[in-house]
Write an enzyme that holds these catalytic residues in place. Structure first.
Site, short mmCIF file in Angstrom:
data_model
loop_
_atom_site.label_atom_id
_atom_site.label_comp_id
_atom_site.label_asym_id
_atom_site.label_seq_id
_atom_site.Cartn_x
_atom_site.Cartn_y
_atom_site.Cartn_z
N SER A 37 0.62 -1.33 -0.02
CA SER A 37 -0.45 0.15 0.18
C SER A 37 0.94 1.15 0.34
CB SER A 37 -0.76 -0.01 0.77
OG SER A 37 -1.98 -0.63 1.46
N HIS B 138 -8.90 5.51 2.87
CA HIS B 138 -10.15 5.14 2.23
C HIS B 138 -11.57 6.80 2.22
CE1 HIS B 138 -9.89 1.60 4.48
NE2 HIS B 138 -9.39 1.55 3.17
#
Length: 179
Positions: free
Chosen positions: A40, A101
């Site tokens: 990530s 997010h």
């Protein structure tokens, strides 16, 4: 998980539109030092999966949902982006917990000087994000860990210190930019 402490400014090499989504290629150095395929990485605060790792860049696939909820689809070759590697369980939590997010975007209204290289950033926030905003609460704007200093109607403001101004993309935005 991320902290909102930007490690490096990267440069967009390309944003290739695909039939569904896009592929982003970013030139950088620091965040690649321990990057592995599939890891990530936060690009402007958006948690993406690094692929096609090269010595001086990486790519990431952007889903249609990512393009809709973020400002990544507006990037062009040469655009500067905020980069951060994920938090290590043994690392320090210097900013605040940022998942990567994105709930939505706001409109950059102004960045006014307060003197001594301190700034007052104002952003118009859509009504659907109002329930998530709290005076003196944490917020990530393009991945930058900040504290809400003012909430008036649909306008949120934060103060920007000299270090943050010099080491992030905030100084490059113009009124109307999506953040």
């Amino acid at each position: 998980m991320f902290t909102g402490i930007i490690e490096e400014l990267g440069k967009v090499e390309s944003l290739e539109t695909r039939s569904a989504g896009a592929r982003l290629k970013v030139a950088c150095q620091t965040v690649l030092s321990d990057m592995t395929e599939g890891a990530s990485i936060a690009v402007n605060g958006v948690c993406l999966t690094a692929v096609d790792l090269r010595p001086a860049n990486f790519s990431a696939d952007l889903a249609p949902e990512t393009l809709q909820r973020t400002n990544l689809g507006a990037l062009r070759s040469g655009s500067t982006v905020n980069l951060e590697r994920p938090l290590s369980p043994t690392g320090r939590l210097s900013g605040h917990i940022v998942q990567g997010h994105v709930d939505g975007t706001g409109e950059f209204l102004a960045l006014d000087s307060l003197g001594s290289d301190n700034w007052w950033l104002k952003i118009s926030v859509p009504a659907e994000l109002d329930p998530f905003l709290v005076f003196k609460g944490s917020i990530a704007i393009d991945g930058i860990s900040l504290t809400i200093a003012s909430l008036e109607s649909n306008v949120m403001a934060v103060t920007i210190i000299p270090h943050t101004y010099r080491n992030t993309t905030l100084g490059s935005y113009r009124p109307g930019s999506r953040v």
